[in-house]
Design a protein around this motif. Structure first.
Motif, mmCIF file in Angstrom:
data_model
loop_
_atom_site.group_PDB
_atom_site.id
_atom_site.type_symbol
_atom_site.label_atom_id
_atom_site.label_comp_id
_atom_site.label_asym_id
_atom_site.label_seq_id
_atom_site.Cartn_x
_atom_site.Cartn_y
_atom_site.Cartn_z
ATOM 1 N N THR A 156 87.296 24.338 -1.519
ATOM 2 C CA THR A 156 88.073 24.729 -0.350
ATOM 3 C C THR A 156 88.536 23.508 0.428
ATOM 4 O O THR A 156 89.709 23.410 0.819
ATOM 5 C CB THR A 156 87.227 25.632 0.566
ATOM 6 O OG1 THR A 156 86.903 26.837 -0.131
ATOM 7 C CG2 THR A 156 87.973 25.975 1.845
ATOM 8 N N CYS A 181 97.365 26.514 -2.878
ATOM 9 C CA CYS A 181 96.062 26.068 -2.377
ATOM 10 C C CYS A 181 95.308 27.226 -1.720
ATOM 11 O O CYS A 181 94.074 27.310 -1.832
ATOM 12 C CB CYS A 181 96.239 24.917 -1.388
ATOM 13 S SG CYS A 181 96.733 23.359 -2.151
ATOM 14 N N ALA A 182 96.037 28.110 -1.046
ATOM 15 C CA ALA A 182 95.390 29.298 -0.482
ATOM 16 C C ALA A 182 94.814 30.170 -1.587
ATOM 17 O O ALA A 182 93.734 30.765 -1.438
ATOM 18 C CB ALA A 182 96.395 30.085 0.354
ATOM 19 N N LEU A 203 86.748 24.943 5.086
ATOM 20 C CA LEU A 203 87.986 24.944 5.876
ATOM 21 C C LEU A 203 87.831 24.110 7.142
ATOM 22 O O LEU A 203 88.697 23.285 7.471
ATOM 23 C CB LEU A 203 88.361 26.380 6.252
ATOM 24 C CG LEU A 203 89.002 27.258 5.184
ATOM 25 C CD1 LEU A 203 89.039 28.709 5.651
ATOM 26 C CD2 LEU A 203 90.403 26.777 4.865
#
Length: 229
Positions: A156, A181-182, A203
């Protein structure tokens, strides 16, 4: 005696004035080389730290309801190519952003490794069934990566770093990369490599790392601003 011709002297003066400008790039090149070596050294520590025992679990009840989606292993493994390719692209197009990306990675690992050493976690993985290519690839992922080093999620974190620096370089070109990327971030849950808390921690740490790194390298030069419009 006649005065010496001024044209050769003028050319010499101009050459001496230009030399510092050409040599000025040596400083950033040296810094980025040292920073890349530090990042490489930190990455080499990942496998030795990927050991038990687990000291706590970040699992919450919601994690039990997340399904295994074998096809999501494709975006999951893609970060292993997308990260280096992004860095190579930035080294050619924007040394400032390349440095920022490297520094962000260093800060992410420096923040994550104390958890891996002193507060290790373990992921309970499901059994992978089937003989399709996705099942085979997911079993290879499980076999090559022990189920530790989960909190925070580096997959992540590095996905956030990649997305941020693509968007900083060019918003239009960076938008599809950020969407991919998400998908990588979602895959960390859907291939059962991480819990929700791992993802959220990744994140947060990566966002702070990018914010710090971009301030360390400073604002873009005028030429870089113009090229990103």
């Amino acid at each position: 005696m006649p005065d010496p011709p001024r044209e050769p002297i003028t050319r010499l003066v101009r050459r001496l004035r230009r030399r510092p400008a050409r040599d000025a790039g040596a400083g950033p090149r040296l810094r980025i080389g040292v920073e890349a070596a530090v990042l490489g050294g930190l990455l080499a520590l990942y496998d030795p730290l990927n050991r038990g025992p687990a000291r706590w679990s970040p699992e919450i009840p919601l994690d039990e309801h997340i399904p295994l989606v074998k096809q999501m292993v494709v975006p999951y493994v893609s970060v292993l190519a997308l990260g280096p390719l992004t860095l190579l692209f930035l080294l050619v197009t924007s040394v400032r952003l390349a440095r920022s990306m490297i520094i962000s990675g260093i800060l992410l690992l420096v923040a994550a490794y104390p958890f891996y050493v002193f507060a290790q976690t373990h992921m309970t993985r499901p059994e992978v069934t089937g003989d399709d290519v996705f099942a085979g690839l997911l079993r290879a992922v499980y076999g090559g990566d022990d189920a530790y080093n989960c909190f925070p999620s580096l997959h992540t974190g590095f996905s956030v770093i990649i997305a941020v620096h693509w968007l900083r370089h060019d918003r239009r070109a960076g938008a599809p990369v950020a969407l991919w990327c998400a998908l990588i971030i979602a895959s960390t849950l859907l291939v059962r490599q991480h819990y929700i808390a791992d993802m959220l921690a990744g994140l947060a740490v990566a966002a702070l790392a990018c914010w710090t790194a971009l301030r360390v390298v400073g604002p873009p030069q005028l030429s870089e601003r113009a090229s990103s419009l």
